[in-house]
Scaffold this motif. Sequence first.
Motif, PDB file in Angstrom:
ATOM      1  N   SER A   1       0.856  -1.148   0.137  1.00  0.00           N
ATOM      2  CA  SER A   1       0.065  -0.067  -0.083  1.00  0.00           C
ATOM      3  C   SER A   1       0.874   1.364  -0.089  1.00  0.00           C
ATOM      4  N   LEU A   2       1.945   1.270   0.658  1.00  0.00           N
ATOM      5  CA  LEU A   2       2.853   2.479   0.692  1.00  0.00           C
ATOM      6  C   LEU A   2       3.788   2.799  -0.522  1.00  0.00           C
ATOM      7  N   THR A   3       3.855   1.625  -1.342  1.00  0.00           N
ATOM      8  CA  THR A   3       4.546   1.917  -2.586  1.00  0.00           C
ATOM      9  C   THR A   3       3.571   2.697  -3.658  1.00  0.00           C
ATOM     10  N   LEU A   4       2.345   2.799  -3.371  1.00  0.00           N
ATOM     11  CA  LEU A   4       1.638   3.804  -4.098  1.00  0.00           C
ATOM     12  C   LEU A   4       2.152   5.137  -4.098  1.00  0.00           C
ATOM     13  N   TRP A   5       2.815   5.533  -3.001  1.00  0.00           N
ATOM     14  CA  TRP A   5       3.308   7.037  -3.175  1.00  0.00           C
ATOM     15  C   TRP A   5       4.335   7.387  -4.062  1.00  0.00           C
ATOM     16  N   PRO A   6       5.208   6.337  -4.209  1.00  0.00           N
ATOM     17  CA  PRO A   6       6.432   6.691  -5.248  1.00  0.00           C
ATOM     18  C   PRO A   6       5.720   6.536  -6.567  1.00  0.00           C
ATOM     19  N   VAL A   7       5.001   5.154  -6.680  1.00  0.00           N
ATOM     20  CA  VAL A   7       4.713   4.691  -8.057  1.00  0.00           C
ATOM     21  C   VAL A   7       3.713   5.737  -8.629  1.00  0.00           C
ATOM     22  N   ALA A   8       2.554   6.282  -7.786  1.00  0.00           N
ATOM     23  CA  ALA A   8       1.817   7.283  -8.414  1.00  0.00           C
ATOM     24  C   ALA A   8       2.011   8.433  -8.219  1.00  0.00           C
ATOM     25  N   GLY A   9       2.973   8.954  -7.487  1.00  0.00           N
ATOM     26  CA  GLY A   9       3.502  10.375  -7.103  1.00  0.00           C
ATOM     27  C   GLY A   9       2.160  10.938  -6.253  1.00  0.00           C
ATOM     28  N   THR A  10       1.639  10.386  -5.426  1.00  0.00           N
ATOM     29  CA  THR A  10       0.707  11.056  -4.575  1.00  0.00           C
ATOM     30  C   THR A  10       1.304  12.205  -3.761  1.00  0.00           C
ATOM     31  N   GLY A  11       0.324  12.966  -3.229  1.00  0.00           N
ATOM     32  CA  GLY A  11       0.490  13.813  -2.169  1.00  0.00           C
ATOM     33  C   GLY A  11       0.895  13.380  -0.872  1.00  0.00           C
ATOM     34  N   ILE A  12       1.141  14.331   0.180  1.00  0.00           N
ATOM     35  CA  ILE A  12       1.500  13.410   1.513  1.00  0.00           C
ATOM     36  C   ILE A  12       0.436  13.011   2.202  1.00  0.00           C
ATOM     37  N   PHE A  13      -0.943  13.142   1.706  1.00  0.00           N
ATOM     38  CA  PHE A  13      -2.116  12.943   2.708  1.00  0.00           C
ATOM     39  C   PHE A  13      -2.077  11.258   2.450  1.00  0.00           C
ATOM     40  N   TYR A  14      -1.951  10.781   1.412  1.00  0.00           N
ATOM     41  CA  TYR A  14      -2.156   9.313   1.034  1.00  0.00           C
ATOM     42  C   TYR A  14      -1.123   8.580   1.893  1.00  0.00           C
ATOM     43  N   PRO A  15       0.371   8.747   1.776  1.00  0.00           N
ATOM     44  CA  PRO A  15       1.060   7.934   2.742  1.00  0.00           C
ATOM     45  C   PRO A  15       0.969   7.860   4.211  1.00  0.00           C
ATOM     46  N   VAL A  16       0.503   9.279   4.577  1.00  0.00           N
ATOM     47  CA  VAL A  16       0.144   9.339   6.068  1.00  0.00           C
ATOM     48  C   VAL A  16      -1.105   8.424   6.438  1.00  0.00           C
ATOM     49  N   ALA A  17      -2.136   8.536   5.592  1.00  0.00           N
ATOM     50  CA  ALA A  17      -3.271   7.945   6.079  1.00  0.00           C
ATOM     51  C   ALA A  17      -2.851   6.324   5.814  1.00  0.00           C
ATOM     52  N   ALA A  18      -2.126   5.924   4.767  1.00  0.00           N
ATOM     53  CA  ALA A  18      -1.760   4.316   4.657  1.00  0.00           C
ATOM     54  C   ALA A  18      -0.872   3.829   5.968  1.00  0.00           C
ATOM     55  N   THR A  19      -0.166   4.914   6.328  1.00  0.00           N
ATOM     56  CA  THR A  19       0.757   4.262   7.605  1.00  0.00           C
ATOM     57  C   THR A  19      -0.006   4.333   8.673  1.00  0.00           C
ATOM     58  N   VAL A  20      -1.006   5.187   8.877  1.00  0.00           N
ATOM     59  CA  VAL A  20      -1.709   5.158  10.168  1.00  0.00           C
ATOM     60  C   VAL A  20      -2.601   3.840  10.175  1.00  0.00           C
ATOM     61  N   LEU A  21      -3.295   3.912   8.986  1.00  0.00           N
ATOM     62  CA  LEU A  21      -4.387   2.765   8.991  1.00  0.00           C
ATOM     63  C   LEU A  21      -3.565   1.284   8.772  1.00  0.00           C
TER      64      LEU A  21
END
Length: 314
Positions: free
Chosen positions: A243-263
């Motif tokens: 789930s955390l690989t979506l951040w570098p693969v898709a170039g998400t903003g900071i909101f998604y990786p923070v949410a994915a980490t907490v969840l």
Amino acid sequence: MLTHVGQSASAVDGSSSSKAGWKDVAAAYVGLTKPRVIELLLLTTVPVMFFAARGIPPLGLVLATVVGGALSAGSASALNCVYDRDIDEQMRRTRRRALPRHIVAPRSALVFALSLGVISTIVLLVWVNPLSAALSVGANAFYVLVYTMLLKRRTTQNIVWGGLAGCFPALIGWTAVTGSLAWTPVVLFLVVFFWTPPHTWALALRYREDYAGVDVPMLPVVAPARTVARQVVAYSWVMVAVSLTLWPVAGTGIFYPVAATVLGAGFLLEAHRMLARTRGTEDLGVIQPMRLFHSSNLYLSLLFVAVALDPLIG
């Protein structure tokens, strides 16, 4: 499957279904589609459409994809009910379904399921695009032919590989907007793939006596609870990592990786707690597998909500 369907059709046609009121029959047909499963599948479709559009996608396209996807998932679920009606009749969790209660005849359920499949394909083909329609047909075929008919009653890995069908909505949501595939939906596909075993094994652990009684070799039937819990923990770690690989693969903003980490941290905590509760016991009252089951639903729902919100917040 047609031979299987025909075995008791004549005995059921026109019996209990004729005694039920039209509201009961209508509710029974809706029940064949497994609405809760449809909700979960759509929850992984629509957020991906928002992410693919990097904002709000055309509402007409969302509506067509939702309708086509819901009909497609309902078709697959109804076909599953038709084929599995013999074991559904013996399991506590499923004996209240329409076919075990003889409210709907097997032949009628089969026609209903196939009709939903045809309509869903037409909707996706005409109002979405051919790639999304093809993916939908492929997911249904895999669920019915591979999981339901081939794997479910033969291997403890049934849900691992059979769960692939439930991953397709992420691909369908993406292709509905873009008309093509990419690595981003593949990552989300894999998140659902690794989420499925912990989610399903927790439920199967709760109902392992049901599965054992009908000779369905779910992992909790053939392995101790501690072994199941270890597998749950292993898949959960991989799921969170993916789930955390979506951040570098898709170039998400900071909101998604923070949410994915907490969840993810919350899910892993619950998985490890279940593993700890299996130490030296098979007592389900102590193990409480349904806590993980409900947590898994919440995790996936909120993770995909984060997928939808990330481009809007960004």
